[in-house]
Design a protein around this motif. Structure first.
Motif, short mmCIF file in Angstrom:
data_model
loop_
_atom_site.label_atom_id
_atom_site.label_comp_id
_atom_site.label_asym_id
_atom_site.label_seq_id
_atom_site.Cartn_x
_atom_site.Cartn_y
_atom_site.Cartn_z
N ALA A 26 0.91 -1.24 0.12
CA ALA A 26 0.09 0.00 -0.13
C ALA A 26 0.75 1.16 0.15
CB ALA A 26 -0.95 0.09 1.23
N ALA A 27 1.84 1.35 0.93
CA ALA A 27 2.84 2.32 0.95
C ALA A 27 3.38 2.78 -0.40
CB ALA A 27 3.75 2.38 2.08
N LEU A 28 4.10 1.64 -1.13
CA LEU A 28 4.39 1.57 -2.52
C LEU A 28 3.56 2.41 -3.52
CD1 LEU A 28 6.77 -1.76 -2.77
CD2 LEU A 28 7.48 0.71 -2.03
N ALA A 29 2.40 1.85 -3.33
CA ALA A 29 1.34 2.28 -4.51
C ALA A 29 1.36 3.72 -4.14
CB ALA A 29 0.08 1.79 -4.04
N GLY A 30 1.16 4.54 -3.08
CA GLY A 30 1.14 5.64 -2.66
C GLY A 30 2.40 6.27 -3.28
N ARG A 31 3.66 5.88 -3.04
CA ARG A 31 4.89 6.41 -3.23
C ARG A 31 5.18 6.49 -4.79
NH1 ARG A 31 8.18 3.19 1.13
NH2 ARG A 31 10.13 4.30 0.56
N LEU A 32 4.60 5.57 -5.49
CA LEU A 32 4.55 5.51 -7.02
C LEU A 32 4.26 6.73 -7.44
CD1 LEU A 32 5.27 4.17 -9.55
CD2 LEU A 32 2.86 3.27 -9.58
N SER A 33 3.25 7.68 -6.82
CA SER A 33 2.84 9.01 -7.35
C SER A 33 4.02 9.90 -7.16
CB SER A 33 1.60 9.64 -6.64
OG SER A 33 2.19 9.91 -5.29
N TYR A 34 5.10 9.84 -6.33
CA TYR A 34 6.38 10.69 -6.30
C TYR A 34 7.04 10.44 -7.62
CZ TYR A 34 4.95 10.73 -1.43
OH TYR A 34 3.95 10.84 -0.53
N GLY A 35 7.05 9.42 -8.23
CA GLY A 35 7.65 8.98 -9.50
C GLY A 35 6.79 9.49 -10.66
N THR A 36 5.62 9.52 -10.52
CA THR A 36 5.02 10.07 -11.84
C THR A 36 4.66 11.53 -11.89
OG1 THR A 36 2.93 9.51 -10.60
CG2 THR A 36 3.80 7.67 -11.79
N VAL A 37 4.29 12.14 -10.50
CA VAL A 37 3.71 13.42 -10.49
C VAL A 37 4.67 14.57 -11.08
CG1 VAL A 37 3.19 15.34 -8.92
CG2 VAL A 37 2.16 13.18 -8.66
N PRO A 38 6.07 14.44 -10.89
CA PRO A 38 6.71 15.53 -11.39
C PRO A 38 6.86 15.78 -12.73
CG PRO A 38 8.03 14.50 -9.62
CD PRO A 38 6.82 13.60 -9.91
N LEU A 39 7.33 14.56 -13.29
CA LEU A 39 7.16 14.56 -15.06
C LEU A 39 5.80 14.92 -15.60
CD1 LEU A 39 8.82 14.07 -17.40
CD2 LEU A 39 8.22 11.60 -17.36
N ALA A 40 4.74 14.19 -14.98
CA ALA A 40 3.46 14.61 -15.29
C ALA A 40 3.02 16.06 -15.37
CB ALA A 40 2.29 13.77 -14.74
N VAL A 41 3.35 16.61 -14.25
CA VAL A 41 3.07 18.05 -14.19
C VAL A 41 3.81 18.89 -15.07
CG1 VAL A 41 3.30 19.89 -12.42
CG2 VAL A 41 2.44 17.94 -11.49
N MET A 42 5.02 18.49 -15.16
CA MET A 42 5.94 19.29 -16.03
C MET A 42 5.44 19.33 -17.63
SD MET A 42 8.71 21.05 -16.88
CE MET A 42 10.17 20.75 -15.83
N LEU A 43 5.05 18.31 -18.03
CA LEU A 43 4.31 17.86 -19.40
C LEU A 43 3.10 18.60 -19.37
CD1 LEU A 43 5.23 14.08 -19.86
CD2 LEU A 43 6.40 16.07 -21.07
N SER A 44 2.24 18.68 -18.60
CA SER A 44 0.97 19.34 -18.27
C SER A 44 1.25 20.68 -18.44
CB SER A 44 0.23 19.18 -17.19
OG SER A 44 -0.37 17.64 -17.28
N LEU A 45 1.96 21.54 -17.67
CA LEU A 45 2.16 22.99 -17.76
C LEU A 45 2.97 23.39 -19.14
CD1 LEU A 45 3.86 23.07 -14.19
CD2 LEU A 45 1.76 23.94 -14.89
N THR A 46 3.92 22.43 -19.75
CA THR A 46 4.21 22.77 -20.98
C THR A 46 3.32 22.84 -22.03
OG1 THR A 46 6.56 21.98 -20.38
CG2 THR A 46 6.14 22.32 -22.64
#
Length: 416
Positions: A26-46
């Motif tokens: 369960a902790a790993l599932a939540g922590r996976l967001s830390y690997g996805t969010v920075p790149l996803a937010v960068m692409l969305s903003l761009t």
């Protein structure tokens, strides 16, 4: 809670501890967001603004909020318990990410709105990593098994930060980047709720008694200085290496794909080193091991300055990676061991913040040096700074008495 055993424990034994597998997944599932969010937010903003400069500025602020507010967020977990602290943070963080995803769906969205949502989201990610490491100390009594638990945790976290961007890449092939941001929101919300619903976490209560006196807080700060300094040095090495490898590939015209493979080798070396470190029964204490493990990436980083080709560079980068996860795992163990029961989550958060801050500082410093100094000298300077940070941790270990007896449990169980 596990009981000490005379048999040599394995990684499988870690997952056989009652509630360990459920809690960890369960902790790993939540922590996976830390690997996805920075790149996803960068692409969305761009995509939404059409400006790399704006996206870079917002992401720098997002990262600063995430790193600098990590200890205060962890303090809320220590004070109020995981369930009361983590769920509100996760829901606020996920809600802000969802709002950002909705706002960035159309091009021409107001940059101020997008920036405000992204920066606000950076203030609320729940400290699942430090909390999970504190939970390991609750679940495991045997110090050898606890070291394997921390090693498994560190390797899994390393893989999450590799697989997260790959997951984003898969999503954006079929959907807009905003969908990847929404996925990150879903992961952190669902993972956190599943994590705190585990009996190993849901029953945890904040430490009873009065808050620590200021003098106690100062003492805790001095005790934690060693692991924090060592972790910062490792972060400097990682941040410097990422930029130096890119500069090396560009200078010698190997191409960006070559740099990506070298950096993947760094992660592979770190994962392998973490597994080996956790599997070994060390005869030396963590107090002695930490400076040695933290110096090693700096030494190999300096040696990498001698590289004239990609093969030699890759070998030295792998050698540096072999010591990264072991050094960080040892720093987390010492921080947990040195902290009072009511500060365990904060102790892990300080080490985590040191790694991230060191990485940012290493990248920024190398960015300023590349072009002004020969590239080989940039490797050497980065290695020397890494070694200096690791060696600066030694006096704190000697004066503050980090445990020298690996047979003793690193952390007494908290009151139920």
């Amino acid at each position: 809670m596990s009981a000490p055993s005379s048999a040599r424990p394995s990684y499988a034994a870690v997952l056989r501890v009652p509630y360990a597998r459920r809690t960890f997944v369960a902790a790993l599932a939540g922590r996976l967001s830390y690997g996805t969010v920075p790149l996803a937010v960068m692409l969305s903003l761009t995509r939404a603004t059409g400006s790399y400069a704006l996206a870079g500025t917002v992401m720098a602020l997002f990262g600063a909020m995430t790193v600098l507010l990590s200890p205060p967020r962890a303090a809320l977990v220590d004070r109020y318990g995981p369930r009361r602290a983590l769920i509100p943070m996760a829901l606020i963080h996920a809600g802000l990410l969802a709002a950002l995803a909705a706002a960035s769906l159309r091009s021409g969205a107001p940059p101020l709105l997008l920036g405000a949502l992204a920066v606000a989201a950076g203030a609320f990610p729940p400290p699942l990593g430090p909390t999970m490491r504190a939970v390991w100390s609750e679940l495991v009594d045997d110090p050898r098994l606890l070291r394997r638990a921390y090693g498994l945790d560190g390797v899994a976290e390393e893989l999450l930060f590799v697989s997260g961007p790959l997951l984003v890449g898969a999503v954006v092939r079929w959907a807009p980047p905003a969908a990847a941001v929404a996925l990150g929101a879903l992961l952190v919300a669902a993972g956190t709720v599943a994590f705190v619903s585990s009996p190993a976490v849901g029953g945890a209560r904040p430490e009873a008694g009065k808050p620590e006196r200021p003098t106690g807080g100062c003492r805790q700060g001095r005790v934690l200085a060693g692991p924090v300094l060592a972790a910062a040095g490792v972060g400097i090495a990682v941040g410097a290496l990422e930029l130096l490898v890119l500069a090396f590939a560009e200078e010698r015209r190997y191409g960006d794909d070559a740099a990506a493979w070298v950096l993947a080798a760094l992660s592979a070396g770190s994962a392998l080193g973490g597994l080996v470190n956790g599997a070994l029964d060390w005869r030396t204490s963590a107090r002695v091991r930490l400076p040695l493990l933290a110096v090693a990436p700096g030494v190999t980083l300096a040696v990498a300055g001698l590289a004239s080709g990609l093969a030699f560079l890759t070998v030295t980068v792998v050698c540096a990676g072999l010591f990264i996860a072991p050094a960080l795992t040892t720093a987390y163990l010492l921080a947990d061991e040195s902290a009072s029961p009511g500060m365990r989550t904060r102790a892990g958060a300080w080490v985590n913040m040191a790694v991230n801050a060191g990485g940012s500082a290493g990248s920024a410093a190398v960015g300023a040096l590349v072009g002004r100094l020969p590239l080989g000298l940039c490797f050497v300077v980065s290695g020397v700074v890494t070694c200096a940070a690791a060696l600066a941790a030694v006096p704190f270990g000697r004066r503050r008495g980090w445990s020298a007896a690996p047979q003793q449990s690193p952390a007494a169980p908290a009151a139920p």
